[in-house]
Each structure stands twice: as C-alpha cells, then as structure tokens.
Design a protein around this motif. Sequence first.
Motif, PDB file in Angstrom:
ATOM      1  N   MET A   3       0.815  -1.217   0.000  1.00 46.33           N
ATOM      2  CA  MET A   3       0.000   0.000   0.000  1.00 46.33           C
ATOM      3  C   MET A   3       0.851   1.270   0.000  1.00 46.33           C
ATOM      4  O   MET A   3       0.346   2.352  -0.197  1.00 46.33           O
ATOM      5  CB  MET A   3      -0.936   0.004   1.212  1.00 46.33           C
ATOM      6  CG  MET A   3      -1.946  -1.114   1.192  1.00 46.33           C
ATOM      7  SD  MET A   3      -2.936  -1.158  -0.320  1.00 46.33           S
ATOM      8  CE  MET A   3      -3.895   0.307  -0.120  1.00 46.33           C
ATOM      9  N   ILE A   4       2.152   1.149   0.226  1.00 48.81           N
ATOM     10  CA  ILE A   4       3.006   2.324   0.280  1.00 48.81           C
ATOM     11  C   ILE A   4       3.195   2.931  -1.101  1.00 48.81           C
ATOM     12  O   ILE A   4       3.125   4.145  -1.266  1.00 48.81           O
ATOM     13  CB  ILE A   4       4.360   1.971   0.920  1.00 48.81           C
ATOM     14  CG1 ILE A   4       4.155   1.581   2.376  1.00 48.81           C
ATOM     15  CG2 ILE A   4       5.329   3.131   0.805  1.00 48.81           C
ATOM     16  CD1 ILE A   4       5.383   1.046   3.045  1.00 48.81           C
ATOM     17  N   LEU A   5       3.433   2.115  -2.112  1.00 50.98           N
ATOM     18  CA  LEU A   5       3.698   2.622  -3.458  1.00 50.98           C
ATOM     19  C   LEU A   5       2.510   3.379  -4.039  1.00 50.98           C
ATOM     20  O   LEU A   5       2.690   4.497  -4.542  1.00 50.98           O
ATOM     21  CB  LEU A   5       4.141   1.493  -4.380  1.00 50.98           C
ATOM     22  CG  LEU A   5       4.537   1.915  -5.784  1.00 50.98           C
ATOM     23  CD1 LEU A   5       5.724   2.868  -5.745  1.00 50.98           C
ATOM     24  CD2 LEU A   5       4.863   0.698  -6.627  1.00 50.98           C
ATOM     25  N   PRO A   6       1.291   2.866  -4.002  1.00 55.09           N
ATOM     26  CA  PRO A   6       0.171   3.645  -4.559  1.00 55.09           C
ATOM     27  C   PRO A   6      -0.027   4.992  -3.853  1.00 55.09           C
ATOM     28  O   PRO A   6      -0.288   6.004  -4.500  1.00 55.09           O
ATOM     29  CB  PRO A   6      -1.042   2.740  -4.351  1.00 55.09           C
ATOM     30  CG  PRO A   6      -0.495   1.374  -4.256  1.00 55.09           C
ATOM     31  CD  PRO A   6       0.850   1.515  -3.622  1.00 55.09           C
ATOM     32  N   ILE A   9       2.797   7.384  -5.007  1.00 53.60           N
ATOM     33  CA  ILE A   9       2.564   7.879  -6.370  1.00 53.60           C
ATOM     34  C   ILE A   9       1.409   8.868  -6.386  1.00 53.60           C
ATOM     35  O   ILE A   9       1.445   9.871  -7.098  1.00 53.60           O
ATOM     36  CB  ILE A   9       2.324   6.699  -7.332  1.00 53.60           C
ATOM     37  CG1 ILE A   9       3.627   5.910  -7.488  1.00 53.60           C
ATOM     38  CG2 ILE A   9       1.827   7.189  -8.689  1.00 53.60           C
ATOM     39  CD1 ILE A   9       3.502   4.671  -8.307  1.00 53.60           C
ATOM     40  N   GLN A  10       0.385   8.621  -5.594  1.00 48.57           N
ATOM     41  CA  GLN A  10      -0.750   9.534  -5.527  1.00 48.57           C
ATOM     42  C   GLN A  10      -0.332  10.895  -4.955  1.00 48.57           C
ATOM     43  O   GLN A  10      -0.869  11.928  -5.352  1.00 48.57           O
ATOM     44  CB  GLN A  10      -1.855   8.924  -4.672  1.00 48.57           C
ATOM     45  CG  GLN A  10      -3.126   9.739  -4.653  1.00 48.57           C
ATOM     46  CD  GLN A  10      -4.203   9.065  -3.815  1.00 48.57           C
ATOM     47  OE1 GLN A  10      -3.954   8.083  -3.122  1.00 48.57           O
ATOM     48  NE2 GLN A  10      -5.402   9.604  -3.880  1.00 48.57           N
ATOM     49  N   ASP A  11       0.641  10.906  -4.058  1.00 46.21           N
ATOM     50  CA  ASP A  11       1.101  12.152  -3.453  1.00 46.21           C
ATOM     51  C   ASP A  11       1.965  12.996  -4.388  1.00 46.21           C
ATOM     52  O   ASP A  11       2.195  14.170  -4.122  1.00 46.21           O
ATOM     53  CB  ASP A  11       1.881  11.860  -2.172  1.00 46.21           C
ATOM     54  CG  ASP A  11       0.989  11.332  -1.068  1.00 46.21           C
ATOM     55  OD1 ASP A  11      -0.249  11.482  -1.177  1.00 46.21           O
ATOM     56  OD2 ASP A  11       1.529  10.765  -0.094  1.00 46.21           O
ATOM     57  N   LEU A  12       2.461  12.402  -5.461  1.00 45.09           N
ATOM     58  CA  LEU A  12       3.287  13.156  -6.413  1.00 45.09           C
ATOM     59  C   LEU A  12       2.432  14.136  -7.210  1.00 45.09           C
ATOM     60  O   LEU A  12       1.270  13.860  -7.518  1.00 45.09           O
ATOM     61  CB  LEU A  12       3.989  12.202  -7.384  1.00 45.09           C
ATOM     62  CG  LEU A  12       5.019  11.252  -6.803  1.00 45.09           C
ATOM     63  CD1 LEU A  12       5.502  10.293  -7.880  1.00 45.09           C
ATOM     64  CD2 LEU A  12       6.170  12.005  -6.198  1.00 45.09           C
TER      65      LEU A  12
END
Length: 92
Positions: A3-6, A9-12
């Motif tokens: 769940m860390i990667l999504p 990426i959403q925070d970028l």
Amino acid sequence: MSMILPQTIQDLSLQTKRDAVYLSKFVASPAIGLYDAGLNYIWNEVVVSLRAKVNIYGLDLFYDALERPYLPFFAFYHTATNTSQKIPLTFK
C-alpha cells in the motif's frame, strides 16, 4: 508494504508524474518478475532527478553538501571510539 507505493505515487504532483519517465517502468517490471530491472529503472530516475537539480543549483552546491554534513558525525565517531588518530576528510 504493497500500500506504500500507490499512496506515494498519488502524493506526487501531476507534473512530477509526467516528468518521471522511468517511474512506470519501475512499477511494472517487478510485477512481471524483473526485480533487477526495477532497481535499474528507479536508479535511472534518481540520476535524472539529480542531473536536473545540478542544472538548476550548480555543481558547487552538491560538493559543499558532501563536505559539510559528515564532519560532526566523524568527529563524534572518533571521540566515541576513543581514537586519537585524525583521518583527513577530503571529498575532492
């Protein structure tokens, strides 16, 4: 861990996502079992980002950052290990 990667990426920002050429390759390659390729892609993205920052801020800023922050750590390390031997700290 998955769940860390999504979330990251959403925070970028949208512009960062557009400029990150290797980001999609990094995400896709481990999904199909190419773990080494994923590491290469993320490293390539880091290098591209560093090159852009060098173009903006200049190379001297990075040399200064390499020389100064480590000095307090080395001074603490030498006193903690009771070493009286001085090691020259040159990064050039």
